[in-house]
Write a protein that holds these residues in place. Structure first.
Motif, PDB file in Angstrom:
ATOM      1  N   VAL A 303       0.839  -1.197   0.000  1.00 59.62           N
ATOM      2  CA  VAL A 303       0.000   0.000   0.000  1.00 59.62           C
ATOM      3  C   VAL A 303       0.875   1.248   0.000  1.00 59.62           C
ATOM      4  O   VAL A 303       1.851   1.339   0.762  1.00 59.62           O
ATOM      5  CB  VAL A 303      -0.928   0.017   1.235  1.00 59.62           C
ATOM      6  N   ARG A 305       2.374   4.609   0.955  1.00 63.33           N
ATOM      7  CA  ARG A 305       2.515   5.101   2.326  1.00 63.33           C
ATOM      8  C   ARG A 305       1.511   6.223   2.647  1.00 63.33           C
ATOM      9  O   ARG A 305       1.044   6.345   3.777  1.00 63.33           O
ATOM     10  CB  ARG A 305       3.937   5.582   2.584  1.00 63.33           C
ATOM     11  N   TYR A 308      -1.512   4.393   3.716  1.00 68.25           N
ATOM     12  CA  TYR A 308      -1.287   3.127   4.431  1.00 68.25           C
ATOM     13  C   TYR A 308      -2.041   3.075   5.763  1.00 68.25           C
ATOM     14  O   TYR A 308      -2.716   2.079   6.063  1.00 68.25           O
ATOM     15  CB  TYR A 308       0.209   2.914   4.659  1.00 68.25           C
ATOM     16  N   CYS A 312      -4.983   0.365   6.531  1.00 64.73           N
ATOM     17  CA  CYS A 312      -4.845  -0.672   7.553  1.00 64.73           C
ATOM     18  C   CYS A 312      -5.973  -0.601   8.578  1.00 64.73           C
ATOM     19  O   CYS A 312      -6.522  -1.635   8.987  1.00 64.73           O
ATOM     20  CB  CYS A 312      -3.497  -0.547   8.251  1.00 64.73           C
ATOM     21  N   SER A 377       1.905  -7.311   9.553  1.00 62.59           N
ATOM     22  CA  SER A 377       2.665  -6.234   8.911  1.00 62.59           C
ATOM     23  C   SER A 377       4.141  -6.404   9.259  1.00 62.59           C
ATOM     24  O   SER A 377       4.518  -7.292  10.032  1.00 62.59           O
ATOM     25  CB  SER A 377       2.163  -4.862   9.378  1.00 62.59           C
ATOM     26  N   ASN A 398       2.010  -4.159   3.867  1.00 64.42           N
ATOM     27  CA  ASN A 398       3.199  -3.346   4.077  1.00 64.42           C
ATOM     28  C   ASN A 398       3.144  -2.098   3.199  1.00 64.42           C
ATOM     29  O   ASN A 398       2.546  -2.106   2.116  1.00 64.42           O
ATOM     30  CB  ASN A 398       4.464  -4.142   3.734  1.00 64.42           C
ATOM     31  N   PRO A 399       3.779  -0.996   3.656  1.00 61.74           N
ATOM     32  CA  PRO A 399       3.759   0.242   2.875  1.00 61.74           C
ATOM     33  C   PRO A 399       4.866   0.266   1.832  1.00 61.74           C
ATOM     34  O   PRO A 399       5.864  -0.455   1.928  1.00 61.74           O
ATOM     35  CB  PRO A 399       4.009   1.313   3.935  1.00 61.74           C
TER      36      PRO A 399
END
Length: 487
Positions: A303, A305, A308, A312, A377, A398-399
């Motif tokens: 994803v 940032r 993100y 989430c 994550s 995860n970003p």
């Protein structure tokens, strides 16, 4: 089958008996093989409209017995009723589409005047650039056009189909329906956990008028299945399952054709211009459908940032909203995994990731075969939850800061079945299909998107060949080229 030995098939949810399935011994397997060879002689002579009518009738019979099929799938596979009903609907389409393809599946005319070959001729250009051809040469050139090539497709022979447990009806039909459509016979070896659905399907085809022996169902040991794989009386083996087993099958299959639809660890990239709510809803569904036991299920989410944190937050809430429990109870979203061995492996991979730096966002527990939907994550590409196929309700998120880096991470590894990309940037979409070696790239949706007439299959360790009705029909036929000289 002459053998009266039967095996009890157990529910993966509570261990209760679902039904009895006859066990095929060596004599049964040999009898099925011989019957399939004999039935091929009948099948290849059937007009295409007869094959199409059989497939259409089979679709109508399953439609009539829809509830029975859905209940059987839910019971022996542990698939929630909602998803089991969806599988039955897809199976009905699969059959009707195969019937339609049987009626229109053709070869092609091959042009034979694309090269002069031995014909040498001279041309003269005039001031008007018109080409003059000597009259003496004209007859030769005309003769070179009086040949026609016709490439026709013919059925190749008995097909050995080895099916998985996760779609015991529709993935079986991805093998059986195209084979029947082109005039092949089939020996079907269903997954050991879910043979009862295949037994019902055999009843359907018998009622639909399929010639005797054209479909054989053998519930047998791995050793006997391997013996069939090695048997050159089969023209082809088509397998869906794990990469390890699939490539082993290819190594022992001899001269026959092989089609492999294997594993994946589906990645999804969510860009900063994505519809976050859509991406969250589809990722949650894509990762948890049938408890994640889906080769094109969502496993890795990357994803941007910039979005993100909100992504989430919404994904965790969505995942927690899924109901986990008895697959035969209406409203349950996530049922059991196929057995406790699988549940223990999934939990072990999760614990291993947590022990090496991953962070638990939700889930992470299990009770028997019920694995709670899990989000992790701070995972790395070397962790099993990323680089292998979890085949359970576990996703990593995860970003990323740079799209090229995200694309490289999504495309890395040994699998390449299908991927998802959420963006409204067409340049990113075309870059992705160029650089990401997957059999299917789904833009603004997740890898689980599949319509059953799509070409379906993977790159790298994810397989060999393609399924999807017409594409499987091509795999199950061979070309004979007829050249006619009528000069």
């Amino acid at each position: 089958m002459n053998n009266i030995n039967s095996e009890t098939i157990w529910s993966p949810f509570d261990g209760s008996p679902v039904g009895l399935m006859p066990i095929a011994d060596e004599k049964d397997v040999e009898a099925a093989t011989v019957a399939s060879i004999e039935a091929f002689g009948v099948m290849k002579a059937l007009p295409r409209f007869v094959r199409a009518d059989i497939l259409d009738r089979a679709a109508q019979i399953i439609k009539r017995r829809r509830a029975e099929f859905a209940s059987t799938i839910a019971s022996e596979a542990g698939k929630p009723l909602f998803d089991a009903r969806g599988e039955v609907s897809r199976a009905i389409f699969n059959l009707t589409n195969a019937a339609a393809e049987a009626r229109r599946f053709v070869g092609e005319e091959v042009p034979l005047d694309v090269d002069g070959g031995v014909h040498e001729y001279q041309v003269t250009g005039t001031d008007g650039h018109r080409i003059e051809i000597e009259k003496a040469q004209l007859q030769e050139l005309k003769a070179s056009r009086q040949r026609v090539g016709i490439a026709r497709r013919f059925p190749i022979g008995p097909i050995l189909a080895i099916a998985p447990f996760n779609f015991p009806l529709n993935l079986v039909l991805h093998k059986v329906a195209p084979a029947i459509a082109v005039g092949n016979s089939v020996v079907l070896k269903p997954a050991p956990q879910t043979p009862l659905t295949s037994a019902l399907l055999l009843q359907v085809f018998e009622e639909a008028g399929l010639p005797q022996g054209a479909l054989q169902v053998v519930h047998c040991s791995v050793a006997l299945a391997e013996k069939m794989v090695r048997d050159d009386r089969f023209a082809m083996v088509t397998f869906t399952g794990s990469a390890k087993v699939g490539w082993h099958i290819k190594s022992i299959s001899g001269r026959k054709k092989v089609a492999l639809e294997l594993g994946g660890n589906g990645a999804v990239i969510v860009c900063d211009d994505a519809d976050v709510d859509l991406a969250v809803a589809r990722c949650a569904r894509g990762g948890l459908v049938y408890a994640g036991q889906y080769c094109i299920g969502v496993q890795r989410i990357l994803v941007a940032r910039e979005i993100y944190d909100v992504f989430c937050e919404k994904l965790i809430a969505k995942v927690k909203s899924f109901n986990v429990g008895d697959p035969l109870v209406e409203g349950v979203d996530v049922g059991p995994v196929i057995n406790e061995e699988a549940a223990k492996r999934i939990s072990a991979w999760t614990e291993e990731a947590l022990s090496t730096g991953a962070k638990l966002l939700c889930g992470g527990t299990r009770s028997g075969t019920l694995v709670q939907p899990t989000l992790l994550s701070n995972t790395t590409p070397s962790m099993k939850v990323e680089c292998e196929e979890v085949f359970g309700p576990v996703m990593t998120v995860n970003p990323f800061d740079n799209f090229d880096d995200a694309l490289n991470r999504a495309a890395s590894g040994n699998y390449g079945l299908q991927g998802g990309l959420f963006t409204n940037n067409l340049r990113r979409a075309f870059q992705s299909i160029e650089e990401w070696d997957v059999g299917g790239l789904i833009v603004n949706d997740v890898p689980i998107f599949r319509i059953d007439n799509m070409p379906f299959g993977g790159w790298k360790q994810s397989g060999l060949g393609r399924e999807g009705t017409r594409y499987a029909m091509e795999e199950m036929t061979a070309i004979k080229h007829l050249v006619l000289n009528y000069s």
